[in-house]
Enzyme design. Structure first.
Site, PDB file in Angstrom:
ATOM      1  N   THR A 195       0.691  -1.205   0.076  1.00 28.87           N
ATOM      2  CA  THR A 195       0.080   0.175  -0.211  1.00 28.87           C
ATOM      3  C   THR A 195       0.787   1.342   0.032  1.00 28.87           C
ATOM      4  O   THR A 195       1.799   1.273   0.625  1.00 28.87           O
ATOM      5  CB  THR A 195      -0.797   0.047   1.381  1.00 28.87           C
ATOM      6  OG1 THR A 195      -1.615   1.304   1.334  1.00 28.87           O
ATOM      7  CG2 THR A 195      -0.305  -0.205   2.446  1.00 28.87           C
ATOM      8  N   ARG A 196       0.274   2.445  -0.581  1.00 30.62           N
ATOM      9  CA  ARG A 196       1.102   3.634  -0.389  1.00 30.62           C
ATOM     10  C   ARG A 196      -0.077   4.592   0.113  1.00 30.62           C
ATOM     11  O   ARG A 196       0.036   5.991  -0.300  1.00 30.62           O
ATOM     12  CB  ARG A 196       1.700   4.044  -1.773  1.00 30.62           C
ATOM     13  CG  ARG A 196       0.467   4.229  -3.018  1.00 30.62           C
ATOM     14  CD  ARG A 196       1.056   4.889  -4.061  1.00 30.62           C
ATOM     15  NE  ARG A 196       0.148   5.544  -4.914  1.00 30.62           N
ATOM     16  CZ  ARG A 196      -0.464   5.187  -6.028  1.00 30.62           C
ATOM     17  NH1 ARG A 196      -0.513   3.835  -6.327  1.00 30.62           N
ATOM     18  NH2 ARG A 196      -1.197   5.929  -6.685  1.00 30.62           N
ATOM     19  N   HIS A 200      -8.206   2.269   4.652  1.00 31.04           N
ATOM     20  CA  HIS A 200      -9.962   2.650   4.893  1.00 31.04           C
ATOM     21  C   HIS A 200     -10.504   1.386   5.057  1.00 31.04           C
ATOM     22  O   HIS A 200      -9.841   0.213   4.840  1.00 31.04           O
ATOM     23  CB  HIS A 200     -10.549   3.511   3.815  1.00 31.04           C
ATOM     24  CG  HIS A 200      -9.794   4.831   3.742  1.00 31.04           C
ATOM     25  ND1 HIS A 200     -10.030   5.833   4.680  1.00 31.04           N
ATOM     26  CD2 HIS A 200      -9.040   5.717   2.609  1.00 31.04           C
ATOM     27  CE1 HIS A 200      -9.286   6.964   4.489  1.00 31.04           C
ATOM     28  NE2 HIS A 200      -8.784   6.876   3.194  1.00 31.04           N
ATOM     29  N   HIS A 203     -10.276  -1.522   2.443  1.00 37.38           N
ATOM     30  CA  HIS A 203      -8.611  -2.166   2.362  1.00 37.38           C
ATOM     31  C   HIS A 203      -8.939  -3.156   3.581  1.00 37.38           C
ATOM     32  O   HIS A 203      -8.203  -4.541   3.546  1.00 37.38           O
ATOM     33  CB  HIS A 203      -7.440  -1.150   2.556  1.00 37.38           C
ATOM     34  CG  HIS A 203      -7.391  -0.241   1.735  1.00 37.38           C
ATOM     35  ND1 HIS A 203      -7.757   1.046   1.791  1.00 37.38           N
ATOM     36  CD2 HIS A 203      -7.370  -0.275   0.042  1.00 37.38           C
ATOM     37  CE1 HIS A 203      -7.801   1.867   0.685  1.00 37.38           C
ATOM     38  NE2 HIS A 203      -7.436   0.988  -0.208  1.00 37.38           N
ATOM     39  N   ARG A 289      -8.137  -3.439  -7.173  1.00 37.43           N
ATOM     40  CA  ARG A 289      -8.353  -2.783  -8.376  1.00 37.43           C
ATOM     41  C   ARG A 289      -7.287  -1.768  -8.457  1.00 37.43           C
ATOM     42  O   ARG A 289      -7.030  -1.102  -7.592  1.00 37.43           O
ATOM     43  CB  ARG A 289      -9.744  -2.301  -8.303  1.00 37.43           C
ATOM     44  CG  ARG A 289     -10.073  -1.269  -6.861  1.00 37.43           C
ATOM     45  CD  ARG A 289     -11.592  -0.971  -6.819  1.00 37.43           C
ATOM     46  NE  ARG A 289     -11.919  -0.125  -7.669  1.00 37.43           N
ATOM     47  CZ  ARG A 289     -11.864   1.252  -7.704  1.00 37.43           C
ATOM     48  NH1 ARG A 289     -11.132   1.679  -6.742  1.00 37.43           N
ATOM     49  NH2 ARG A 289     -12.440   1.970  -8.461  1.00 37.43           N
TER      50      ARG A 289
END
Ligand code: ZN
Length: 384
Positions: A195-196, A200, A203, A289
């Site tokens: 992740t970057r 939320h 996720h 996505r």
């Protein structure tokens, strides 16, 4: 090798010298011309040295560079999707001359020797098109490529020391260290999450769906260079910590930082992210996505579809594909189109732009979208 899965290519690379070899190399370093590494190259160097980029043991020579661009494979045939290169401009090349090795520096200090096997010209347009699927300069990866030198130095790296970090120190783990941690935790099936962004509810839901079928989660946020409007790594780390403290079982998640720079190469970076997480010891990898996407350069599910171009044993790591997740008022829970029969009118869907606007105004998004603890950290960060 400890850990639940073999590294890519079979062996975990370790380029860090020790003992007499290190002393000898340090002496040699004083004799060779210096080449200062930029932030992206430092990140690649750290990953090379620690084996995160196994089987690579240096910056790519031309046959690997070409093969990766043309076929998504190293010259050996092993799957690899992103060139790992060391650039130099005309002036730098003149300074290096025909030296058999160069000293790669961090700040003013030697960090490694590169045994120069080959000097070759970067094929900028072809590389951009192959890696980013565009030559548009508004793409941050293409722009970074544009700023890099015209020449590439290929060859094996001998590391004298690793980059020193004064941030996230307790969360820095090499592949050998994450593997050892998984072994100690008794995890045989581990899912990696790249992740970057702040995490939320969507996720969180995806991570927990994956966690239902494996033993542990490696939450592996990228902390290398990102584009300016991404949320800074220190803010994201506080978000992850508060989320883990409040909502995840302590013994099922390992939070560790991923030193890579972001390329925004979408599908090809998804393959890269998966292979590298295999080196960190993950057996599974979450692909959501628009993984590693930017703007509308890639289709929503392109980064998932690309995995079908390889046999599963060629990749080794198993991708877990997820659709867009949301809160559904009728289902009264988190869901995706795969499990929720309702329409958009029943689903809580907020655009990234809308969420950023709310946070900037000091307004928490609904708790079904974002945990209040996470929202508060983002609101505070945006107001300062
Ligand atoms: Zn529903």
């Amino acid at each position: 090798m400890s850990g639940p899965i073999s590294p890519h290519g079979g062996d975990l690379v370790d380029l860090l010298l020790s003992g007499p070899e290190a002393e000898d190399a340090a002496d040699q370093a004083a004799r060779y011309p210096n080449l200062a590494m930029g932030p992206r190259e430092v990140a690649d160097f750290e990953m090379l040295a620690t084996g995160a980029l196994s089987p690579l043991a240096g910056f790519m020579v031309e046959k690997d560079y070409r093969s990766v661009i043309d076929d998504m494979r190293l010259a050996s045939g092993l799957v690899w999707s992103i060139p790992i290169t060391l650039s130099v401009d005309d002036e730098g090349l003149k300074r290096i001359g025909r030296a058999e090795a160069v000293t790669l520096t961090l700040g003013d200090d030697p960090a490694a020797l590169l045994d120069v096997e080959q000097v070759y010209r970067r094929d900028r347009e072809v590389e951009a098109q192959a890696v980013f699927q565009t030559t548009d300069r508004s793409h941050p990866g293409v722009a970074a490529l544009d700023r890099a030198g015209d020449w590439l130095l290929g060859g094996r790296v001998r590391a004298l020391r690793l980059p020193m970090h004064d941030t996230f120190v307790e969360h820095r783990r090499t592949p050998a260290e994450t593997r050892a941690a998984f072994a100690e935790l008794g995890w045989r099936r581990v899912v990696g999450f790249q992740t970057r962004n702040p995490v939320h509810r969507a996720h969180e839901y995806i991570q927990k769906c994956a966690l239902e079928i494996v033993d542990g989660l490696l939450l592996h946020p990228l902390v290398g260079e990102t584009k300016e409007d991404d949320v800074p790594a220190d803010v994201r780390m506080r978000c992850y910590q508060v989320l883990l403290d409040g909502y995840y079982p302590k013994d099922r998640v390992l939070l560790s930082v991923f030193p890579a720079a972001m390329r925004y190469a979408g599908p090809k970076e998804a393959i890269f992210h998966a292979l590298v997480r295999k080196n960190y010891g993950c057996t599974h990898f979450i692909v959501g996505r628009d993984h590693a996407g930017v703007g509308d350069f890639y289709g929503t599910f392109d980064a998932q579809k690309i995995f079908a171009r390889f046999e599963s044993e060629e990749l080794g790591i198993t991708p877990l594909m997820f659709e867009h997740a949301f809160w559904c008022h009728r289902c009264e829970g988190m869901a995706t189109p795969k499990i929720c029969p309702h329409g958009d009118e029943d689903r809580l869907i907020l655009s990234g732009t809308k969420v950023r606007e709310m946070l900037r105004n000091g307004e928490r998004p609904p708790p079904e979208f974002s945990r209040s603890e996470v929202a508060d950290i983002l609101i505070e960060a945006m107001s300062s």
